[in-house]
Write an enzyme that holds these catalytic residues in place. Sequence first.
Site, PDB file in Angstrom:
ATOM      1  N   LYS A 193       0.835  -1.202   0.000  1.00  0.00           N
ATOM      2  CA  LYS A 193       0.000   0.000   0.000  1.00  0.00           C
ATOM      3  C   LYS A 193       0.876   1.261   0.000  1.00  0.00           C
ATOM      4  O   LYS A 193       2.039   1.208   0.390  1.00  0.00           O
ATOM      5  CB  LYS A 193      -0.852   0.023   1.292  1.00  0.00           C
ATOM      6  CG  LYS A 193      -1.953  -1.007   1.346  1.00  0.00           C
ATOM      7  CD  LYS A 193      -2.717  -0.904   2.661  1.00  0.00           C
ATOM      8  CE  LYS A 193      -3.821  -1.932   2.755  1.00  0.00           C
ATOM      9  NZ  LYS A 193      -4.878  -1.788   1.733  1.00  0.00           N
ATOM     10  N   ARG A 211     -10.029 -11.680   1.871  1.00  0.00           N
ATOM     11  CA  ARG A 211     -10.873 -12.698   1.251  1.00  0.00           C
ATOM     12  C   ARG A 211     -10.195 -14.061   1.256  1.00  0.00           C
ATOM     13  O   ARG A 211     -10.859 -15.087   1.243  1.00  0.00           O
ATOM     14  CB  ARG A 211     -11.276 -12.240  -0.156  1.00  0.00           C
ATOM     15  CG  ARG A 211     -10.147 -12.109  -1.129  1.00  0.00           C
ATOM     16  CD  ARG A 211     -10.516 -11.273  -2.353  1.00  0.00           C
ATOM     17  NE  ARG A 211     -10.553  -9.855  -2.043  1.00  0.00           N
ATOM     18  CZ  ARG A 211     -10.857  -8.900  -2.921  1.00  0.00           C
ATOM     19  NH1 ARG A 211     -11.176  -9.216  -4.163  1.00  0.00           N
ATOM     20  NH2 ARG A 211     -10.865  -7.646  -2.566  1.00  0.00           N
TER      21      ARG A 211
HETATM   22  N1  BES Z   1      -8.040  -3.907   4.355  1.00  0.00           N
HETATM   23  C1  BES Z   1      -8.186  -3.506   3.021  1.00  0.00           C
HETATM   24  C2  BES Z   1      -9.496  -2.783   2.763  1.00  0.00           C
HETATM   25  C3  BES Z   1      -9.678  -1.428   3.387  1.00  0.00           C
HETATM   26  C4  BES Z   1      -9.306  -0.288   2.704  1.00  0.00           C
HETATM   27  C5  BES Z   1     -10.268  -1.301   4.609  1.00  0.00           C
HETATM   28  C6  BES Z   1      -9.508   0.966   3.254  1.00  0.00           C
HETATM   29  C7  BES Z   1     -10.473  -0.056   5.167  1.00  0.00           C
HETATM   30  C8  BES Z   1     -10.087   1.084   4.496  1.00  0.00           C
HETATM   31  C9  BES Z   1      -8.158  -4.712   2.078  1.00  0.00           C
HETATM   32  O1  BES Z   1      -7.389  -5.789   2.481  1.00  0.00           O
HETATM   33  C10 BES Z   1      -7.613  -4.227   0.785  1.00  0.00           C
HETATM   34  O2  BES Z   1      -6.500  -3.809   0.773  1.00  0.00           O
HETATM   35  N2  BES Z   1      -8.407  -4.315  -0.268  1.00  0.00           N
HETATM   36  C11 BES Z   1      -8.015  -3.871  -1.564  1.00  0.00           C
HETATM   37  C12 BES Z   1      -8.357  -4.971  -2.519  1.00  0.00           C
HETATM   38  C13 BES Z   1      -7.838  -4.806  -3.905  1.00  0.00           C
HETATM   39  C14 BES Z   1      -6.348  -4.924  -3.937  1.00  0.00           C
HETATM   40  C15 BES Z   1      -8.450  -5.862  -4.774  1.00  0.00           C
HETATM   41  C16 BES Z   1      -8.780  -2.597  -1.883  1.00  0.00           C
HETATM   42  O3  BES Z   1      -9.946  -2.500  -1.515  1.00  0.00           O
HETATM   43  O4  BES Z   1      -8.191  -1.699  -2.470  1.00  0.00           O
HETATM   44 ZN    ZN Z   2      -5.344  -5.644   1.890  1.00  0.00          ZN
END
Ligand code: BES
Ligand code: ZN
Length: 467
Positions: A272, A346
Site C-alpha cells: 500500500k 478474502r
Molecule cells: N483492508 C483492506 C481494505 C480497506 C481499505 C479497509 C480501506 C479499510 C479502508 C483490504 O485488504 C484491501 O486492501 N483491499 C483492496 C483490494 C484490492 C487490492 C483488490 C482494496 O480494496 O483496495
Molecule cells: Zn489488503
Amino acid sequence: MKIKFQHHLKASKNTLLIPICEADKKTALASIAENEEVPLHFLKNFNATPGATLLIAGQSAPNVYLLGLGEQLTFGNLVQAFRSFAFRQKKQLTPHLGISLLHDNATQLNPSLIAEAASNGLLLGTYDIGLYKTEKNLLHPLRHRTASLSFWCPRPEATACRKAVEKGSAMAHTQLSIFDLVNAPGNKAQPIDLANWAKASGKKYGYKVKVWNKNQIEANGFHALLAVNRGSEYPPSFIQCEYLPKQYKGTLPKIGLAGKGVTFDTGGLSIKGHANMHFMKSDMGGAAAVLGAMELCAKLQLPVHLIGLVPSTDNCVDAKSVKPGDVIDSYSGKTIEVIDTDAEGRLILADALAYLEKQYQPDIMIDLATLTGSTVRALGYQAGALFTNHDGLAQTLIAAGEKTDERLWRLPLWDAYKKDVESDMADVRNFSGRPVAGAISAAKFLEVFTAQHPKWAHLDIAGVAFG
Ligand code: BES
Ligand code: ZN
Ligand code: ZN
C-alpha cells in the site's frame, strides 16, 4: 457503576440530567421552570436538537443539564446524544449523576429505551483512547470506583428500567473493550492477543473457545490463511468460539459468524501507499465484531446458538511473502490465483467460511470484514455493504442495522460479476485486475467458498469499522 432509583423530585447534591425530545419540549420546559425555579424565558433558548445542552442551577441539583434528544428517537440516536454528552462534559461531571424522567419530559419517551441508551451512551462516552500513555489522562468521573447513576422515573417503570440500565451498561463494557482491540496497533494486538482476548472472555462469560496455533492450522489445511501469513513475523491463530445456552440445546437455530482478523495490512508485496497505512491496524474490525457479539450473547444469556470463527494473521512483506501471480491451495480444496496480495482478507475468510460450512453446518452464516476500499468509496463511514442471496436475511439484517444505527445497504451478488474472479490458471482469482466494482467482486470471491449456503450474508464493514 452503582444503579439507584428515585420516584419523586427531591433536592440532591449531585448533577442531574434531564433528557428532552423535540415533541415534549414545551411541557418539559414549563415543568422545569416551575420545579427548578428558573425563569421560563431563560429556558426558551434551549433547542432540543440531538446533543444540545443547557446548564442551569436548579432546585433538584446545583447543576442541572438539559440534554436534547431531537425528533428521531431511535436507540442509535439516543445512545449518540448521551455518549457525546459524557464525552464533552468529562471535566465538569462528578461520579454521581441523576437522570430525570420526572420533569414532564417523558410523555413521548419510552423509559426503558432511555434507560438502556443512557447507561450505554454515558459509559461509551467515557472512552479514553490514550491506551499507551505512561501518564494517564484524567479518569472519567463516571468510571470512578464509586460512580453511580440514579434514575428518576415513575415507580411502575422501575423494574423494566433496572434491567435496561444493566443491559446498556453490560453492552458498553464489552464495546469499550472491543474499541481497545480495534485501536490497538499491529505490534500490540497480534493474532495471539486476539486469541487470548477470546479465551479470557469465554472463561469469564461461559462460552467455549478453542484456538489453533500454526501447527494445527497446517495440520487442518488452512492453506490460504498460511499463504497470507508467509510474510509475517508472528504466527497465525484460528479462533473458534461457541455459545449454546444449556436449556435450549437442540432447539435453537445455529448462527455461524466469521470475522476478518488481519492485525495489520501492509498490502504484502502489492504494498500500500504510505499515506494512511497506519489505519490498517484496524483491519481486524470484522474479528472484533465477532468477538464482541460472542461475549455479549453469552453475557446477556441470549437464546441463540452462536459460533464465532476468527482467522487471524497480519499481512506483511518478507522474502517468504506470497507473490502476485502465485497459485495457492485452500481448505476447501479449490486453488486460488493471487493476483494482488493486498486482497488478503478474502483469502483468510475463504478458509474460515469453507470450514464453518463444513464443520458446523450453520442455519445462517454471516461474515464480517473490513474488506474493500471500494465499500468506503461507495458508502463512506455511514453504512456497511450487505451481500446476500436471501431476501429474508437481508431484511432482518437491514432492520437490525436501522435500530442500532449500524446501517447496511444491499449491493448485488449477480452472476454477471462472476467473471471478475474467474482465473485462467486456477479455480478462482482474488482480484479482477480492474478498479471497478471492488466490493462486489470481493463478495463473489467469498461466495465460491460458501458451498452455496442458502442463508449466507457478507458484510463489508470497511467504512463503518474505521469510522
Ligand atoms: N483492508 C483492506 C481494505 C480497506 C481499505 C479497509 C480501506 C479499510 C479502508 C483490504 O485488504 C484491501 O486492501 N483491499 C483492496 C483490494 C484490492 C487490492 C483488490 C482494496 O480494496 O483496495
Ligand atoms: Zn489488503
Ligand atoms: Zn485488509
